[in-house]
Design a protein around this motif. Sequence first.
Motif, PDB file in Angstrom:
ATOM      1  N   GLU A  96      -5.680  -7.208   4.433  1.00 15.26           N
ATOM      2  CA  GLU A  96      -6.049  -7.755   5.746  1.00 15.26           C
ATOM      3  C   GLU A  96      -5.297  -9.059   6.036  1.00 15.26           C
ATOM      4  O   GLU A  96      -4.929  -9.328   7.182  1.00 15.26           O
ATOM      5  N   MET A  97      -5.051  -9.838   5.004  1.00 17.72           N
ATOM      6  CA  MET A  97      -4.265 -11.067   5.180  1.00 17.72           C
ATOM      7  C   MET A  97      -2.850 -10.728   5.654  1.00 17.72           C
ATOM      8  O   MET A  97      -2.307 -11.358   6.561  1.00 17.72           O
ATOM      9  N   LEU A  98      -2.261  -9.701   5.049  1.00 17.82           N
ATOM     10  CA  LEU A  98      -0.918  -9.276   5.448  1.00 17.82           C
ATOM     11  C   LEU A  98      -0.922  -8.700   6.862  1.00 17.82           C
ATOM     12  O   LEU A  98       0.013  -8.924   7.641  1.00 17.82           O
ATOM     13  N   ALA A  99      -1.979  -7.973   7.195  1.00 21.60           N
ATOM     14  CA  ALA A  99      -2.080  -7.393   8.533  1.00 21.60           C
ATOM     15  C   ALA A  99      -2.151  -8.486   9.597  1.00 21.60           C
ATOM     16  O   ALA A  99      -1.580  -8.344  10.691  1.00 21.60           O
ATOM     17  N   ALA A 100      -2.834  -9.577   9.294  1.00 23.14           N
ATOM     18  CA  ALA A 100      -2.924 -10.683  10.253  1.00 23.14           C
ATOM     19  C   ALA A 100      -1.548 -11.304  10.496  1.00 23.14           C
ATOM     20  O   ALA A 100      -1.204 -11.656  11.642  1.00 23.14           O
ATOM     21  N   ILE A 101      -0.759 -11.437   9.434  1.00 20.65           N
ATOM     22  CA  ILE A 101       0.609 -11.962   9.608  1.00 20.65           C
ATOM     23  C   ILE A 101       1.434 -10.986  10.439  1.00 20.65           C
ATOM     24  O   ILE A 101       2.178 -11.392  11.341  1.00 20.65           O
ATOM     25  N   ALA A 102       1.315  -9.700  10.145  1.00 17.82           N
ATOM     26  CA  ALA A 102       2.079  -8.687  10.876  1.00 17.82           C
ATOM     27  C   ALA A 102       1.748  -8.711  12.363  1.00 17.82           C
ATOM     28  O   ALA A 102       2.643  -8.588  13.205  1.00 17.82           O
ATOM     29  N   ILE A 135      -3.383  -3.812  -1.788  1.00 19.79           N
ATOM     30  CA  ILE A 135      -2.414  -4.732  -1.190  1.00 19.79           C
ATOM     31  C   ILE A 135      -1.036  -4.066  -1.139  1.00 19.79           C
ATOM     32  O   ILE A 135      -0.335  -4.114  -0.123  1.00 19.79           O
ATOM     33  N   ALA A 136      -0.654  -3.416  -2.228  1.00 10.52           N
ATOM     34  CA  ALA A 136       0.660  -2.755  -2.292  1.00 10.52           C
ATOM     35  C   ALA A 136       0.781  -1.651  -1.266  1.00 10.52           C
ATOM     36  O   ALA A 136       1.887  -1.322  -0.818  1.00 10.52           O
ATOM     37  N   ARG A 137      -0.329  -1.079  -0.852  1.00 14.08           N
ATOM     38  CA  ARG A 137      -0.315   0.048   0.076  1.00 14.08           C
ATOM     39  C   ARG A 137       0.029  -0.378   1.507  1.00 14.08           C
ATOM     40  O   ARG A 137       0.413   0.464   2.320  1.00 14.08           O
ATOM     41  N   PHE A 138      -0.072  -1.656   1.828  1.00 13.81           N
ATOM     42  CA  PHE A 138       0.220  -2.113   3.191  1.00 13.81           C
ATOM     43  C   PHE A 138       1.671  -1.788   3.537  1.00 13.81           C
ATOM     44  O   PHE A 138       2.577  -1.995   2.732  1.00 13.81           O
ATOM     45  N   GLU A 139       1.900  -1.274   4.749  1.00 10.92           N
ATOM     46  CA  GLU A 139       3.189  -0.650   5.065  1.00 10.92           C
ATOM     47  C   GLU A 139       4.387  -1.584   5.008  1.00 10.92           C
ATOM     48  O   GLU A 139       5.513  -1.137   4.768  1.00 10.92           O
ATOM     49  N   ARG A 140       4.206  -2.867   5.200  1.00 10.96           N
ATOM     50  CA  ARG A 140       5.361  -3.775   5.169  1.00 10.96           C
ATOM     51  C   ARG A 140       5.746  -4.212   3.757  1.00 10.96           C
ATOM     52  O   ARG A 140       6.796  -4.836   3.574  1.00 10.96           O
ATOM     53  N   VAL A 141       4.908  -3.953   2.796  1.00 15.86           N
ATOM     54  CA  VAL A 141       5.170  -4.418   1.432  1.00 15.86           C
ATOM     55  C   VAL A 141       6.358  -3.666   0.847  1.00 15.86           C
ATOM     56  O   VAL A 141       6.378  -2.435   0.808  1.00 15.86           O
ATOM     57  N   SER A 142       7.363  -4.419   0.411  1.00 21.18           N
ATOM     58  CA  SER A 142       8.533  -3.815  -0.237  1.00 21.18           C
ATOM     59  C   SER A 142       8.508  -4.023  -1.739  1.00 21.18           C
ATOM     60  O   SER A 142       9.129  -3.265  -2.482  1.00 21.18           O
ATOM     61  N   ALA A 143       7.803  -5.049  -2.188  1.00 21.69           N
ATOM     62  CA  ALA A 143       7.762  -5.380  -3.618  1.00 21.69           C
ATOM     63  C   ALA A 143       6.539  -6.239  -3.882  1.00 21.69           C
ATOM     64  O   ALA A 143       5.914  -6.760  -2.947  1.00 21.69           O
ATOM     65  N   MET A 144       6.223  -6.399  -5.161  1.00 23.46           N
ATOM     66  CA  MET A 144       5.085  -7.224  -5.582  1.00 23.46           C
ATOM     67  C   MET A 144       5.545  -8.156  -6.705  1.00 23.46           C
ATOM     68  O   MET A 144       6.452  -7.826  -7.472  1.00 23.46           O
TER      69      MET A 144
END
Length: 279
Positions: A96-102, A135-144
């Motif tokens: 959700e944190m990543l989604a807010a940035i997106a 978290i890794a499943r979020f679509e913009r994630v390319s790496a961890m």
Amino acid sequence: MIRSLLYIPASSERFIEKAHTRGADAIVLDLEDAVVPAEKTPARQRLEISVPQVGQGGATVYVRVNSEEDRLFDDAEAAARAGAGGLLVPKTGSAEMLAAIARRLEPIEHQMGRQPLDFVPLVEDAAALLDARSIARFERVSAMALGSEDLATSMGALPTPDVLRMPKLLLHYAAKAEGRRSYGMLRSVADYRDTEGLKAAAAEAKAFGFDGSTCIHPSVVPVLNEVFAPSADEIAWAEKVIAANAEAERSGTGAFLLDGKFIDVPIVERARRTLAQRR
């Protein structure tokens, strides 16, 4: 293939000026820990200059943003407008944190006609580690990647290899389960002077399937580039496997022996991946 990600303080013109000569596959302009509070806003404002400057040699450019909400979104927007390829997002706690940035970036990216920024979440506490696959499943994630020092501090632990090994592997498995790249070594990278130790740690990480690692000093870049790339012997073996497999297919053979070793589908696929990583 990104083997080496070199952190550069986004407030240091001296380091920024030389960054493109260091040979790193990616440059991370750091707005977070490497920048004192008084310099954070000026460093963000200079991204429009520093991003193209550090990327002029062809390296992918990331920006490590600040995690505090009063800076996070402005940092991300400035990185997008400056043309960065992606963000390192510290203290990522949830998708959700990543989604807010997106959501903040989408209208800007659309207006600019640019590709969406990639996200590399930095997992830095135990709760996020246990939620790493979501978290890794979020679509913009390319790496961890794991924030070793912060994770250890959050747990009241020391960042020793024994302490970090399991958390790093857990995050690595989460990334690979979702088809993402995994950056890191099974130890802290803070002691950049330990060249032999870093070389051994990089070789171990490669054997586990890690794709590359971050570093904080340019002297480590050649070590990472060498270790995480296929060696000449690995390429020669892969070419031999592919050639033998082609011959086996022509003769209608499935698994086969090569130099006394049993070769089947997983080994052929590993050979193909090795050849795809040639530089």
